[in-house]
Design an enzyme around this catalytic site. Structure first.
Site: not given
Ligand SMILES: [Zn+2]
Length: 464
Positions: A280, A292, A326-327, A354, A428
């Site tokens: 993503h 990520d 995606e997130e 991912d 994150h």
């Molecule tokens: Zn991800």
């Protein structure tokens, strides 16, 4: 007769052996290209340092769309195109403030609003804190205890899981569903222990989801060290002495126009059959979205570049798909699957990267039967062994490709499986930066996915 049968047997054995030899030479060629001429690392550097965070719906996400399309154009793939899609658009606003209040003492702690969360009142929100460890415990306490409080979800990662993704999955409901559940019992806010085993001061963001029509209360992640501190203070003193204060100004905006970015090498025999690899393009906004999922998207582009550079002409069409959103909501993945059906495309397999750009260990196959696993291992495990990426197991695929299940009846969903031990240290967080990606690990990942795509293209996936 016996002699004839023996001869046929020997011919068959030597045919299989020579196919294996061709395949092992091709894999060697793929790995050499990735490790000697790899461009993935420098591309990731550009994405992280010249564009940076790519929150869905943001101006930076659009920059990433423009640049990745241009990048694939320069590689001369047969087709590079954008798929328009309306995506989630949430903005964080000013930097959040979090404090533990113990009488006259105020202790500042690291928090980050959860994606999708509403803001606190402008002056912030303070209330007594109730610590819980699960949604079930919240329910047991009920409205009489919860009403008017800030609920502090503090269930840690279970360290017994070997794959850290499993620990993430089992601790995740606090973050996804905690705010919606606590609101039902009259809570005024929620803070959630960061989903990680790392003991540090980085809060880990991620989405939270409210119930349709339900009350929306503000929700934030708190660093594990701050969570430990708050928990120990709550144990020492009885209510109502300990309060928590937090202030955040995040906001959900109307959905915004954006794009998935797709590059394609056309199949020579079955142009309407597709093998896709993707990640993503959007990322959280606290850092650069390196692991990520900058690594996943740059590896996917690199897979096509490697195959082209080796002079390989696939039978089926091969695509790199960079999904948006995606997130925050998964709308890019859903739109890709919808268009695949509308355009009557036939997807053989979809791979998603991912889980970070760490050392590849192998692949997991969604809904794999024991017979499938036996077949795929008998045929291909040995080819991956020299590269230490030979774990071909049952397991998850990825949230972007999941949507294909609904529109592509014969697709096989596959997750790229790197080593999982360090991913949730930075996942994150403000620490998800380019400097935490290792060049060789990243390149080995591209090579392992290019290799699997080559094998699927040659032989299909009909292991039964
Ligand atoms: Zn991800």
């Amino acid at each position: 007769m016996k002699f004839k049968l023996t001869l046929i047997f020997l011919l068959c054995v030597s045919a299989v052996a020579s196919a294996q030899n061709v395949d092992s030479l091709m894999l060697r060629k793929i790995y050499d290209e990735a490790l000697v001429n790899g461009q993935c690392y420098q591309n990731l550097h550009y994405l992280c340092k010249n564009i940076g965070q790519r929150l869905s719906g943001s101006a930076n996400a659009q920059k990433a769309v423009d640049w990745t399309k241009k990048l694939m154009d320069t590689y001369g793939f047969d087709k590079v195109f954008l798929q328009p899609v309306m995506v989630t658009h949430w903005v964080r606003g000013e930097k959040e403030v979090g404090k533990i209040i113990d009488g006259k003492t105020e202790i500042s702690v690291a928090i980050a609003a959860l994606g999708g969360s509403v803001a606190t009142p402008k002056t912030g929100l303070s209330a007594n804190v109730i610590e819980v460890h699960s949604l079930a415990e919240l329910k047991d306490l009920g409205e009489t205890v919860i009403k008017g409080k800030i609920v502090f979800f503090n269930r840690p990662f279970d360290p017994k899981f070997i794959e850290t993704g499993t620990a993430y999955g089992t601790a995740g409901d606090q973050r996804f569903a905690g705010a919606a559940a606590a609101a039902k019992f009259g809570a005024v806010g929620v803070i959630v222990r960061s989903l990680t085993e790392a003991q540090d001061n980085y809060p880990h963001t991620g989405t939270t989801r409210y119930d349709e029509g339900g009350v929306k209360i503000p929700a934030a992640a708190i660093s594990t060290m701050a969570a430990n501190k708050l928990s120990s203070m709550l144990k020492l003193r009885k209510l109502p002495l300990i309060k928590f204060y937090f202030k955040q100004s995040c906001q959900s905006m109307p959905d915004a126009p954006s794009f998935n970015v797709v590059g394609e090498i056309k199949g020579s025999e079955n142009p309407n059959k597709f093998i896709v690899v993707g990640g993503h393009l959007d990322s959280w906004d606290l850092a650069e979205g390196a692991h990520d999922d900058g690594t996943g998207v740059m590896q996917s582009v690199e897979v096509l570049r490697i195959l082209k550079a080796t002079g390989y002409h696939p039978k089926n069409s091969i695509r790199a798909v960079l999904y948006m959103d995606e997130e925050s909501g998964g709308k890019g993945g859903a739109e890709y699957a919808r268009l695949a059906k509308q355009n009557k495309e036939d997807h053989i397999a979809a791979i998603e990267s991912d889980e970070g750009g760490f050392t590849p260990r192998g692949f997991s196959f969604v809904d794999a039967s024991p017979a499938f696993l036996k077949g795929v291992n008998q045929s291909w495990k040995k080819l991956f062994e020299p590269y230490e990426s030979d774990r071909l197991v049952a397991g998850g695929g990825g949230s972007d490709i999941e949507h294909l299940k609904g529109t592509q009846p014969s697709v096989r969903l596959i997750g790229f499986r790197p080593d999982s031990q360090r991913y949730f240290d930075i996942h994150h967080t403000p620490n998800d930066v380019f400097e935490n990606v290792n060049k060789r690990e990243l390149e080995l990942g591209s090579a392992s996915m290019a290799s699997l795509i080559y094998l699927i293209d040659q032989y299909g996936l009909n292991f039964k």
